[in-house]
Design a protein around this motif. Structure first.
Motif, PDB file in Angstrom:
ATOM      1  N   VAL A  35       1.180  -0.894  -0.056  1.00  0.00           N
ATOM      2  CA  VAL A  35       0.137  -0.231  -0.340  1.00  0.00           C
ATOM      3  C   VAL A  35       0.806   0.855   0.441  1.00  0.00           C
ATOM      4  CG1 VAL A  35      -1.859   1.816   1.387  1.00  0.00           C
ATOM      5  CG2 VAL A  35      -1.757  -1.294   1.638  1.00  0.00           C
ATOM      6  N   HIS A  36       0.839   1.822  -0.884  1.00  0.00           N
ATOM      7  CA  HIS A  36       1.599   3.178  -1.112  1.00  0.00           C
ATOM      8  C   HIS A  36       0.648   4.947  -0.156  1.00  0.00           C
ATOM      9  CE1 HIS A  36       4.769   0.808  -3.605  1.00  0.00           C
ATOM     10  NE2 HIS A  36       3.560   0.362  -4.221  1.00  0.00           N
ATOM     11  N   LEU A  37       1.151   5.480   0.517  1.00  0.00           N
ATOM     12  CA  LEU A  37       0.856   6.314   0.923  1.00  0.00           C
ATOM     13  C   LEU A  37       1.081   8.162   0.065  1.00  0.00           C
ATOM     14  CD1 LEU A  37      -1.127   7.656   2.929  1.00  0.00           C
ATOM     15  CD2 LEU A  37       1.623   8.101   4.040  1.00  0.00           C
ATOM     16  N   TYR A  38       0.487   8.186  -0.654  1.00  0.00           N
ATOM     17  CA  TYR A  38       0.709   9.662  -0.964  1.00  0.00           C
ATOM     18  C   TYR A  38      -0.359  11.146   0.002  1.00  0.00           C
ATOM     19  CZ  TYR A  38       1.383   6.880  -5.510  1.00  0.00           C
ATOM     20  OH  TYR A  38       2.436   6.409  -5.468  1.00  0.00           O
ATOM     21  N   HIS A  39       0.432  12.335  -0.610  1.00  0.00           N
ATOM     22  CA  HIS A  39      -0.486  13.320  -0.391  1.00  0.00           C
ATOM     23  C   HIS A  39      -0.303  14.474  -1.129  1.00  0.00           C
ATOM     24  CE1 HIS A  39       0.100  18.244   1.496  1.00  0.00           C
ATOM     25  NE2 HIS A  39      -0.909  17.061   2.747  1.00  0.00           N
ATOM     26  N   LEU A  40      -1.955  14.635  -1.239  1.00  0.00           N
ATOM     27  CA  LEU A  40      -2.589  15.615  -2.148  1.00  0.00           C
ATOM     28  C   LEU A  40      -2.322  17.178  -0.875  1.00  0.00           C
ATOM     29  CD1 LEU A  40      -4.855  13.986  -3.860  1.00  0.00           C
ATOM     30  CD2 LEU A  40      -2.686  14.868  -4.774  1.00  0.00           C
ATOM     31  N   ALA A  41      -1.690  18.123  -1.443  1.00  0.00           N
ATOM     32  CA  ALA A  41      -1.720  19.787  -0.767  1.00  0.00           C
ATOM     33  C   ALA A  41      -3.032  20.411  -1.108  1.00  0.00           C
ATOM     34  CB  ALA A  41      -0.970  20.328  -2.150  1.00  0.00           C
ATOM     35  N   GLY A  42      -3.606  20.808  -0.015  1.00  0.00           N
ATOM     36  CA  GLY A  42      -4.390  21.245  -0.520  1.00  0.00           C
ATOM     37  C   GLY A  42      -4.994  22.216   0.616  1.00  0.00           C
ATOM     38  N   GLU A  43      -6.180  23.016   0.892  1.00  0.00           N
ATOM     39  CA  GLU A  43      -6.238  23.521   2.176  1.00  0.00           C
ATOM     40  C   GLU A  43      -5.983  23.170   3.495  1.00  0.00           C
ATOM     41  OE1 GLU A  43     -10.401  24.909   2.123  1.00  0.00           O
ATOM     42  OE2 GLU A  43     -10.512  25.518   0.130  1.00  0.00           O
ATOM     43  N   GLY A  44      -5.614  23.955   4.842  1.00  0.00           N
ATOM     44  CA  GLY A  44      -4.896  23.201   5.242  1.00  0.00           C
ATOM     45  C   GLY A  44      -3.675  21.958   5.396  1.00  0.00           C
ATOM     46  N   LYS A  45      -3.893  20.848   5.950  1.00  0.00           N
ATOM     47  CA  LYS A  45      -3.033  20.225   5.239  1.00  0.00           C
ATOM     48  C   LYS A  45      -2.761  19.205   4.525  1.00  0.00           C
ATOM     49  CE  LYS A  45      -1.880  20.138  10.406  1.00  0.00           C
ATOM     50  NZ  LYS A  45      -1.786  21.549  10.903  1.00  0.00           N
ATOM     51  N   GLY A  46      -4.084  19.351   3.591  1.00  0.00           N
ATOM     52  CA  GLY A  46      -4.533  18.371   2.481  1.00  0.00           C
ATOM     53  C   GLY A  46      -5.039  17.296   2.610  1.00  0.00           C
ATOM     54  N   ILE A  47      -4.543  16.111   1.497  1.00  0.00           N
ATOM     55  CA  ILE A  47      -5.284  14.869   2.279  1.00  0.00           C
ATOM     56  C   ILE A  47      -4.293  14.026   2.396  1.00  0.00           C
ATOM     57  CG2 ILE A  47      -7.755  15.897   1.515  1.00  0.00           C
ATOM     58  CD1 ILE A  47      -7.865  14.209  -1.141  1.00  0.00           C
ATOM     59  N   PHE A  48      -4.546  12.976   2.866  1.00  0.00           N
ATOM     60  CA  PHE A  48      -3.966  11.370   2.450  1.00  0.00           C
ATOM     61  C   PHE A  48      -4.398  10.703   0.729  1.00  0.00           C
ATOM     62  CE2 PHE A  48      -2.102  13.761   5.918  1.00  0.00           C
ATOM     63  CZ  PHE A  48      -0.698  13.552   5.862  1.00  0.00           C
ATOM     64  N   VAL A  49      -3.801   9.842   0.143  1.00  0.00           N
ATOM     65  CA  VAL A  49      -4.008   8.927  -0.159  1.00  0.00           C
ATOM     66  C   VAL A  49      -3.613   7.115  -0.515  1.00  0.00           C
ATOM     67  CG1 VAL A  49      -5.773   8.001  -2.167  1.00  0.00           C
ATOM     68  CG2 VAL A  49      -5.412  10.279  -1.651  1.00  0.00           C
ATOM     69  N   GLU A  50      -4.464   6.919  -0.182  1.00  0.00           N
ATOM     70  CA  GLU A  50      -3.909   4.887  -0.110  1.00  0.00           C
ATOM     71  C   GLU A  50      -4.072   4.172  -1.501  1.00  0.00           C
ATOM     72  OE1 GLU A  50      -2.801   3.510   3.982  1.00  0.00           O
ATOM     73  OE2 GLU A  50      -4.967   2.799   3.387  1.00  0.00           O
ATOM     74  N   LEU A  51      -2.747   4.361  -2.191  1.00  0.00           N
ATOM     75  CA  LEU A  51      -2.636   3.062  -3.330  1.00  0.00           C
ATOM     76  C   LEU A  51      -2.666   2.048  -3.343  1.00  0.00           C
ATOM     77  CD1 LEU A  51      -2.100   5.818  -6.643  1.00  0.00           C
ATOM     78  CD2 LEU A  51      -4.673   5.351  -5.278  1.00  0.00           C
ATOM     79  N   ALA A  52      -3.321   0.627  -3.879  1.00  0.00           N
ATOM     80  CA  ALA A  52      -2.634  -0.445  -4.272  1.00  0.00           C
ATOM     81  C   ALA A  52      -2.981  -0.963  -5.547  1.00  0.00           C
ATOM     82  CB  ALA A  52      -3.305  -1.437  -2.784  1.00  0.00           C
ATOM     83  N   TYR A  53      -2.081  -1.975  -5.655  1.00  0.00           N
ATOM     84  CA  TYR A  53      -2.376  -2.941  -7.102  1.00  0.00           C
ATOM     85  C   TYR A  53      -3.503  -4.061  -6.759  1.00  0.00           C
ATOM     86  CZ  TYR A  53      -1.748  -4.912 -11.417  1.00  0.00           C
ATOM     87  OH  TYR A  53      -1.888  -5.885 -12.186  1.00  0.00           O
ATOM     88  N   GLU A  54      -4.388  -3.574  -7.506  1.00  0.00           N
ATOM     89  CA  GLU A  54      -5.685  -4.981  -7.180  1.00  0.00           C
ATOM     90  C   GLU A  54      -5.456  -5.488  -8.306  1.00  0.00           C
ATOM     91  OE1 GLU A  54      -7.948  -6.625  -6.196  1.00  0.00           O
ATOM     92  OE2 GLU A  54      -8.019  -4.495  -5.431  1.00  0.00           O
ATOM     93  N   GLU A  55      -4.722  -6.740  -7.844  1.00  0.00           N
ATOM     94  CA  GLU A  55      -4.571  -8.046  -8.627  1.00  0.00           C
ATOM     95  C   GLU A  55      -6.092  -8.640  -9.554  1.00  0.00           C
ATOM     96  OE1 GLU A  55      -1.924 -11.198  -7.928  1.00  0.00           O
ATOM     97  OE2 GLU A  55      -0.558  -9.594  -6.222  1.00  0.00           O
ATOM     98  N   ALA A  56      -6.800  -9.004  -8.901  1.00  0.00           N
ATOM     99  CA  ALA A  56      -8.104  -9.310  -9.993  1.00  0.00           C
ATOM    100  C   ALA A  56      -8.812  -7.684 -10.763  1.00  0.00           C
ATOM    101  CB  ALA A  56      -9.087  -9.001  -8.538  1.00  0.00           C
ATOM    102  N   ARG A  57      -8.526  -7.168 -10.782  1.00  0.00           N
ATOM    103  CA  ARG A  57      -8.723  -5.952 -11.762  1.00  0.00           C
ATOM    104  C   ARG A  57      -7.661  -5.827 -12.861  1.00  0.00           C
ATOM    105  NH1 ARG A  57     -12.261  -1.430  -8.197  1.00  0.00           N
ATOM    106  NH2 ARG A  57     -12.772  -0.684  -9.692  1.00  0.00           N
ATOM    107  N   ASP A  58      -6.152  -5.905 -12.265  1.00  0.00           N
ATOM    108  CA  ASP A  58      -4.903  -5.585 -12.832  1.00  0.00           C
ATOM    109  C   ASP A  58      -4.742  -4.587 -12.863  1.00  0.00           C
ATOM    110  OD1 ASP A  58      -2.615  -5.968 -14.136  1.00  0.00           O
ATOM    111  OD2 ASP A  58      -3.557  -6.103 -16.508  1.00  0.00           O
ATOM    112  N   GLU A  59      -4.992  -3.388 -12.000  1.00  0.00           N
ATOM    113  CA  GLU A  59      -4.732  -1.672 -12.128  1.00  0.00           C
ATOM    114  C   GLU A  59      -4.184  -1.094 -10.094  1.00  0.00           C
ATOM    115  OE1 GLU A  59      -8.432  -0.153 -13.496  1.00  0.00           O
ATOM    116  OE2 GLU A  59      -9.293  -1.261 -12.106  1.00  0.00           O
ATOM    117  N   LEU A  60      -3.994   0.178 -10.284  1.00  0.00           N
ATOM    118  CA  LEU A  60      -4.120   0.649  -8.992  1.00  0.00           C
ATOM    119  C   LEU A  60      -5.091   1.243  -8.538  1.00  0.00           C
ATOM    120  CD1 LEU A  60      -1.374   2.884  -9.662  1.00  0.00           C
ATOM    121  CD2 LEU A  60      -1.115   0.968  -7.661  1.00  0.00           C
ATOM    122  N   VAL A  61      -6.183   0.904  -7.368  1.00  0.00           N
ATOM    123  CA  VAL A  61      -6.816   1.527  -6.464  1.00  0.00           C
ATOM    124  C   VAL A  61      -6.850   2.542  -5.731  1.00  0.00           C
ATOM    125  CG1 VAL A  61      -8.398  -0.953  -7.877  1.00  0.00           C
ATOM    126  CG2 VAL A  61      -7.339  -0.680  -5.455  1.00  0.00           C
TER     127      VAL A  61
END
Length: 84
Positions: A35-61
């Motif tokens: 699971v990979h953690l990213y930060h998106l800047a924005g108002e206040g402290k922004g938001i965090f997003v976790e992405l992972a590779y979903e093998e069943a869908r063969d894509e990042l989700v």
């Protein structure tokens, strides 16, 4: 970016947005995937997003998006963040 706006985007758009504008922070192992953690800047402290590779869908989700620091506990041994 506000969390509500991000969550209103279609899943594929969320992933593209994170990969294009997000700052990669860390990764962790969860169950059988990384699971990979990213930060998106924005108002206040922004938001965090976790992405992972979903093998069943063969894509990042998007697994989880959040603005609170509480879910960051799983990454604390990998991160050095400013005080909230």
């Amino acid at each position: 970016m506000k969390l509500a706006i991000f969550r209103s985007l279609p899943l594929a758009s969320q992933v593209r947005f994170v990969l294009a504008l997000g700052t990669y922070l860390a990764h962790r192992l969860a169950e059988d995937r990384e699971v990979h953690l990213y930060h998106l800047a924005g108002e206040g402290k922004g938001i965090f997003v976790e992405l992972a590779y979903e093998e069943a869908r063969d894509e990042l989700v998007v697994l989880r998006s959040f603005a609170s620091a509480v879910p960051l506990d799983a990454y604390m041994r990998y991160l050095c963040l400013p005080e909230w």
